[in-house]
Design a protein around this motif. Structure first.
Motif, PDB file in Angstrom:
ATOM      1  N   THR A   1      -4.410   7.229   1.372  1.00  0.00           N
ATOM      2  CA  THR A   1      -3.850   5.883   1.342  1.00  0.00           C
ATOM      3  C   THR A   1      -4.519   5.090   0.231  1.00  0.00           C
ATOM      4  O   THR A   1      -5.727   5.239   0.008  1.00  0.00           O
ATOM      5  CB  THR A   1      -4.089   5.160   2.674  1.00  0.00           C
ATOM      6  OG1 THR A   1      -3.535   5.932   3.746  1.00  0.00           O
ATOM      7  CG2 THR A   1      -3.438   3.772   2.673  1.00  0.00           C
ATOM      8  N   ILE A   2      -3.736   4.240  -0.434  1.00  0.00           N
ATOM      9  CA  ILE A   2      -4.304   3.363  -1.461  1.00  0.00           C
ATOM     10  C   ILE A   2      -3.774   1.947  -1.251  1.00  0.00           C
ATOM     11  O   ILE A   2      -2.603   1.755  -0.932  1.00  0.00           O
ATOM     12  CB  ILE A   2      -3.984   3.881  -2.882  1.00  0.00           C
ATOM     13  CG1 ILE A   2      -4.740   3.075  -3.935  1.00  0.00           C
ATOM     14  CG2 ILE A   2      -2.484   3.894  -3.167  1.00  0.00           C
ATOM     15  CD1 ILE A   2      -4.754   3.741  -5.313  1.00  0.00           C
ATOM     16  N   SER A   3      -4.653   0.963  -1.431  1.00  0.00           N
ATOM     17  CA  SER A   3      -4.277  -0.436  -1.249  1.00  0.00           C
ATOM     18  C   SER A   3      -3.416  -0.923  -2.400  1.00  0.00           C
ATOM     19  O   SER A   3      -3.190  -0.221  -3.383  1.00  0.00           O
ATOM     20  CB  SER A   3      -5.541  -1.277  -1.136  1.00  0.00           C
ATOM     21  OG  SER A   3      -6.318  -1.160  -2.330  1.00  0.00           O
ATOM     22  N   THR A   4      -2.968  -2.161  -2.287  1.00  0.00           N
ATOM     23  CA  THR A   4      -2.006  -2.696  -3.255  1.00  0.00           C
ATOM     24  C   THR A   4      -2.526  -2.691  -4.688  1.00  0.00           C
ATOM     25  O   THR A   4      -1.803  -2.318  -5.614  1.00  0.00           O
ATOM     26  CB  THR A   4      -1.622  -4.125  -2.877  1.00  0.00           C
ATOM     27  OG1 THR A   4      -2.813  -4.903  -2.743  1.00  0.00           O
ATOM     28  CG2 THR A   4      -0.838  -4.166  -1.570  1.00  0.00           C
ATOM     29  N   ALA A   5      -3.783  -3.086  -4.875  1.00  0.00           N
ATOM     30  CA  ALA A   5      -4.351  -3.131  -6.223  1.00  0.00           C
ATOM     31  C   ALA A   5      -5.155  -1.879  -6.562  1.00  0.00           C
ATOM     32  O   ALA A   5      -5.676  -1.761  -7.672  1.00  0.00           O
ATOM     33  CB  ALA A   5      -5.229  -4.363  -6.382  1.00  0.00           C
ATOM     34  N   GLY A   6      -5.251  -0.977  -5.615  1.00  0.00           N
ATOM     35  CA  GLY A   6      -5.968   0.273  -5.858  1.00  0.00           C
ATOM     36  C   GLY A   6      -7.457   0.229  -5.593  1.00  0.00           C
ATOM     37  O   GLY A   6      -8.161   1.208  -5.813  1.00  0.00           O
ATOM     38  N   GLY A   7      -7.945  -0.890  -5.087  1.00  0.00           N
ATOM     39  CA  GLY A   7      -9.376  -1.017  -4.885  1.00  0.00           C
ATOM     40  C   GLY A   7      -9.907  -0.346  -3.637  1.00  0.00           C
ATOM     41  O   GLY A   7     -11.128  -0.158  -3.496  1.00  0.00           O
ATOM     42  N   SER A   8      -9.023   0.028  -2.742  1.00  0.00           N
ATOM     43  CA  SER A   8      -9.437   0.666  -1.499  1.00  0.00           C
ATOM     44  C   SER A   8      -8.623   1.925  -1.282  1.00  0.00           C
ATOM     45  O   SER A   8      -7.394   1.906  -1.397  1.00  0.00           O
ATOM     46  CB  SER A   8      -9.227  -0.288  -0.325  1.00  0.00           C
ATOM     47  OG  SER A   8      -9.570   0.321   0.895  1.00  0.00           O
ATOM     48  N   THR A   9      -9.321   3.018  -0.974  1.00  0.00           N
ATOM     49  CA  THR A   9      -8.648   4.292  -0.726  1.00  0.00           C
ATOM     50  C   THR A   9      -9.239   4.942   0.520  1.00  0.00           C
ATOM     51  O   THR A   9     -10.403   4.706   0.879  1.00  0.00           O
ATOM     52  CB  THR A   9      -8.808   5.256  -1.913  1.00  0.00           C
ATOM     53  OG1 THR A   9     -10.203   5.454  -2.180  1.00  0.00           O
ATOM     54  CG2 THR A   9      -8.126   4.713  -3.169  1.00  0.00           C
TER      55      THR A   9
ATOM     56  N   ALA B   1       0.843  -1.187   0.000  1.00  0.00           N
ATOM     57  CA  ALA B   1       0.000   0.000   0.000  1.00  0.00           C
ATOM     58  C   ALA B   1       0.883   1.243   0.000  1.00  0.00           C
ATOM     59  O   ALA B   1       2.030   1.206   0.461  1.00  0.00           O
ATOM     60  CB  ALA B   1      -0.912  -0.003   1.224  1.00  0.00           C
ATOM     61  N   MET B   2       0.337   2.335  -0.518  1.00  0.00           N
ATOM     62  CA  MET B   2       1.086   3.585  -0.630  1.00  0.00           C
ATOM     63  C   MET B   2       0.299   4.724   0.002  1.00  0.00           C
ATOM     64  O   MET B   2      -0.940   4.695   0.046  1.00  0.00           O
ATOM     65  CB  MET B   2       1.341   3.909  -2.109  1.00  0.00           C
ATOM     66  CG  MET B   2       2.210   2.907  -2.841  1.00  0.00           C
ATOM     67  SD  MET B   2       3.919   2.892  -2.292  1.00  0.00           S
ATOM     68  CE  MET B   2       4.464   4.540  -2.746  1.00  0.00           C
TER      69      MET B   2
END
Length: 114
Positions: free
Chosen positions: A50-58, A33-34
């Motif tokens: 914040t964004i999850s590894t695949a970008g599905g959660s922010t 995550a970034m």
């Protein structure tokens, strides 16, 4: 060795937009995550998004919700921050960070002023 290079900052008028980029290397980007942080002059660094590894959660700080959008391109190893409806209080140095590492980039200055 983790390297993070932020870019895209500048001077913009209130109500304007900017898109920040953070190019990452030295780790398996798609597995982490970034986050984007910012630090106004003379103040503490604060978490922006914040964004999850695949970008599905922010997730966003209340102060930027509805105006900023975090996204990522795992093929390009890059995380972005689209900033719209900018306000003078958004003025700060913006940094990206990898969750799980203590490294910081050099940051990019965003100044919102007329």
């Amino acid at each position: 060795q983790v390297q993070l290079v932020e870019s895209g900052g500048g001077l913009v008028q209130p109500g304007g937009s900017l898109r920040l980029s953070c190019a990452a290397s030295g780790f398996t980007f798609r597995n982490y995550a970034m986050r984007w942080y910012r630090q106004p002059s003379g103040k503490e660094r604060e978490l922006v998004a914040t964004i999850s590894t695949a970008g599905g959660s922010t997730n966003y700080a209340d102060s930027v919700k509805g105006r900023f959008t975090i996204s990522r391109d795992n093929a390009r190893r890059t995380v972005y921050l689209q900033m719209n409806s900018l306000k003078p209080e958004d003025t700060a140095v913006y940094y990206c960070k990898v969750l799980g590492f203590s490294d910081w980039g050099q940051g990019t200055q965003v100044t919102v002023s007329s």
